[in-house]
Design a protein around this motif. Structure first.
Motif, short mmCIF file in Angstrom:
data_model
loop_
_atom_site.label_atom_id
_atom_site.label_comp_id
_atom_site.label_asym_id
_atom_site.label_seq_id
_atom_site.Cartn_x
_atom_site.Cartn_y
_atom_site.Cartn_z
N GLU A 1 58.51 50.08 100.33
CA GLU A 1 57.82 50.75 101.44
C GLU A 1 56.98 49.74 102.23
O GLU A 1 56.88 49.81 103.45
N LEU A 2 56.38 48.79 101.50
CA LEU A 2 55.50 47.81 102.15
C LEU A 2 56.28 46.67 102.82
O LEU A 2 55.73 45.94 103.65
N ALA B 1 47.19 49.87 112.50
CA ALA B 1 47.98 50.97 113.06
C ALA B 1 49.47 50.74 112.82
O ALA B 1 50.30 51.46 113.38
N HIS B 2 49.81 49.74 112.03
CA HIS B 2 51.23 49.49 111.75
C HIS B 2 51.85 50.78 111.20
O HIS B 2 51.22 51.48 110.41
N PRO B 3 53.09 51.11 111.64
CA PRO B 3 53.70 52.39 111.21
C PRO B 3 53.73 52.56 109.69
O PRO B 3 53.56 53.68 109.19
N VAL B 4 53.92 51.48 108.94
CA VAL B 4 53.95 51.59 107.47
C VAL B 4 52.60 52.07 106.97
O VAL B 4 52.50 52.99 106.15
N ALA B 5 51.53 51.47 107.51
CA ALA B 5 50.17 51.84 107.08
C ALA B 5 49.87 53.28 107.49
O ALA B 5 49.36 54.08 106.69
N ALA B 6 50.20 53.61 108.73
CA ALA B 6 49.91 54.96 109.24
C ALA B 6 50.60 56.01 108.38
O ALA B 6 50.00 57.04 108.02
N ILE C 1 55.18 43.55 105.34
CA ILE C 1 55.10 42.18 104.83
C ILE C 1 55.99 41.26 105.68
O ILE C 1 55.58 40.14 106.04
N GLN C 2 57.18 41.76 106.03
CA GLN C 2 58.10 40.93 106.81
C GLN C 2 57.55 40.63 108.20
O GLN C 2 57.85 39.60 108.79
N GLU C 3 56.69 41.51 108.69
CA GLU C 3 56.12 41.29 110.02
C GLU C 3 54.83 40.48 109.98
O GLU C 3 54.63 39.56 110.74
N LYS C 4 53.96 40.84 109.04
CA LYS C 4 52.59 40.33 109.09
C LYS C 4 52.24 39.33 107.99
O LYS C 4 51.29 38.58 108.10
N HIS D 1 46.67 45.59 99.18
CA HIS D 1 46.10 46.27 98.00
C HIS D 1 45.75 47.72 98.34
O HIS D 1 46.07 48.64 97.60
N THR D 2 45.07 47.88 99.48
CA THR D 2 44.65 49.22 99.89
C THR D 2 45.86 50.14 100.03
O THR D 2 45.87 51.27 99.52
N LEU D 3 46.89 49.63 100.70
CA LEU D 3 48.06 50.47 100.95
C LEU D 3 48.85 50.73 99.68
O LEU D 3 49.36 51.84 99.46
N MET D 4 48.94 49.73 98.81
CA MET D 4 49.66 49.93 97.55
C MET D 4 48.99 51.03 96.73
O MET D 4 49.64 51.91 96.18
N HIS D 5 47.66 50.98 96.69
CA HIS D 5 46.90 51.97 95.91
C HIS D 5 47.14 53.38 96.45
O HIS D 5 47.44 54.31 95.69
N LEU D 6 47.04 53.54 97.78
CA LEU D 6 47.22 54.87 98.36
C LEU D 6 48.67 55.33 98.20
O LEU D 6 48.94 56.50 97.89
N SER D 7 49.59 54.40 98.37
CA SER D 7 51.01 54.75 98.25
C SER D 7 51.32 55.20 96.82
O SER D 7 52.09 56.14 96.60
#
Ligand SMILES: Cc1ncc(COP(=O)(O)O)c(C=O)c1O
Length: 445
Positions: free
Chosen positions: A431-432, A3-8, A436-439, A387-393
């Motif tokens: 964007e990521l 649910a991280h805002p970047v992912a959402a 990355i800086q958090e998790k 990987h998942t987020l990079m692909h969708l982004s």
């Protein structure tokens, strides 16, 4: 999904961008389990549905034009609807697509391949890479009278029972009787000591070593200096056949990686680009081995048949595509790959990231791992969520790549598009970055 805002934000944007694909997915799932007839085509929340492709682009039902850097998982090298391939198929198909006899098309493609690939004196045509590696292994077993086969961890050789338990991310064991894999041995890729030991210890029962010259589906992991040569030497000395599976790697050099690295195997499989975008698999090798299929001077040739083997339309498409995939064209597409790598590495460094990008020729794989990826195990540590987020982004930015971070170029991509791609990658990494800086702080410099 986190649910991280970047992912959402990335997932919400994807949902907004691809509504027509969603509709089609919901419609298709009623008739095709999972809504995809190929496991790899599925991704969450739903896969894009493509209407048509032209050159370096594909067009979705939403009307979006995407830069295609999947190129059908490497089967296409001249992009979509290449005029020469289309003309060859159209001219050919009017004369019938298949006659179940030997044809001139088979002669032309067989000759072209044998002229180019050092390990090819003779070839047999099949319909997929999976079939080609299955027959390569059967051929080795028939020639040597031995049963065991050694493969490399992370090596992918298709989906037939003996090799389906392949790259760790792609381990398929359900439904495969234990007996089918009982004769399979495995050592890590890039471990020549383990490979030599396994070959020597098992030589009396070992028919062959099967390997990709570099791990393709396993993450574009390149062989360390001398690996292929050492495996060639030990297999020859121990009476074990060496099979190079070049179904993925063939495109990087006019004669495949065996030409590039100067190491010639006994048997070789190729496929993908060789069919010009139509289904194909090819098994070839030195005449002394391939003559096991020869009806004229063997009393009982090894049986190899198939309704669609040597399908004339495929031969025509493949010949058209390969004829114009000459040395200069390969040098040009490989230079595009190098340009992509250079730009991407600069962006990775500028963004303060410690992640990997592996590239050879027109193939590039990014890994969210903070040390060089030398073995399959290193690749497996790559952070799945990124990987998942990079692909969708990237899809949100009209770039279509392979979800595991793989990019496959076509000859149709221009230098400007390559630079645009680097720019989109840079935007995506930015964007990521908060996530990355958090998790994933281990991926920061
Ligand atoms: C090295 C290698 N071998 C075999 C295969 C299987 O080929 P196919 O998908 O045509 O069955 C692939 C496909 O990705 C591959 O990359």
């Amino acid at each position: 999904m986190s649910a991280h805002p970047v992912a959402a934000k990335i997932v919400d944007k994807y949902r907004e961008t691809y509504p027509a694909s969603r509709e089609r997915h919901q419609r298709l799932v009623k008739y095709i389990p999972g809504g995809a007839t190929r496991s790899l085509s599925y991704f969450k929340p739903w896969p894009i549905h493509i209407d048509y492709g032209k050159g370096a682009h594909v067009y979705t039902h939403e009307g979006h034009e995407l830069l295609d850097v999947t190129n059908a998982y490497g089967a296409l090298v001249h992009g979509h609807g290449d005029p020469d391939v289309v003309a060859a198929v159209q001219a050919g198909i009017e004369r019938g697509s298949q006659y179940s006899t030997p044809t001139d098309g088979q002669y032309r493609l067989a000759k072209l391949l044998c002229d180019r690939v050092p390990g090819f004196d003779k070839v047999r045509f099949l319909n997929s890479g999976t079939e080609a590696t299955m027959f390569a292994m059967r051929t080795a077993r028939a020639i040597t009278g031995k049963d065991k086969i050694l493969k490399m961890t992370g090596g992918f050789h298709g989906t037939h029972d003996c090799v389906a338990a392949s790259t760790k991310k792609n381990v398929i064991t359900a439904g495969i009787p234990a007996g089918m894999t009982a004769d399979m041995l495995e050592v890590p890729f890039n471990d020549p000591v383990a490979a030599e030991k396994a070959v020597k210890e098992n030589a009396p029962h070992l028919a062959a070593v099967i390997m990709e010259p570099f791990l393709g589906a396993g993450g574009v992991v390149l062989p360390e200096e001398g690996l292929l040569k050492r495996i060639r030497e030990v297999t020859r000395a121990q009476g074990v056949l060496l099979i190079f599976d070049e179904i993925f790697s063939f495109r990087v050099d006019i004669g495949g990686c065996q030409n590039l690295y100067g190491v010639v195997p006994d048997l070789t499989t190729v496929g993908k680009v060789v069919g010009g975008g139509l289904p194909i698999g090819v098994l070839g090798g030195k005449a002394e081995f391939m003559n096991i299929y020869c009806h004229e001077n063997t009393e009982k040739p090894l049986y190899h048949s198939g309704t669609f083997n040597g399908y004339e339309t495929v031969m025509q498409a493949g010949f058209a595509a390969m004829t114009k995939y000459d040395e200069q064209t390969i040098a040009d597409i490989n230079a595009k790959g190098a340009r992509f790598q250079k730009g991407l590495l600069a962006s990775i460094a500028d963004n303060g990231l410690n992640i990997q990008s592996n590239q050879i020729g027109s193939l590039l794989n990014i890994h969210f791992v903070n040390r060089p990826t030398i073995k399959a195990a290193d690749v497996l540590e790559s952070e799945e969520e990124l990987h998942t987020l990079m692909h969708l982004s990237l899809l949100n930015k009209r770039i279509f790549n392979i979800p595991r971070g793989l990019f496959i170029l076509s000859t149709k991509i221009t230098d400007d598009e390559m630079d645009m791609l680097v720019g989109k990658m840079d935007e995506t990494l930015k964007e990521l970055l908060p996530l990355i800086q958090e998790k994933y702080t281990h991926l920061l410099l």
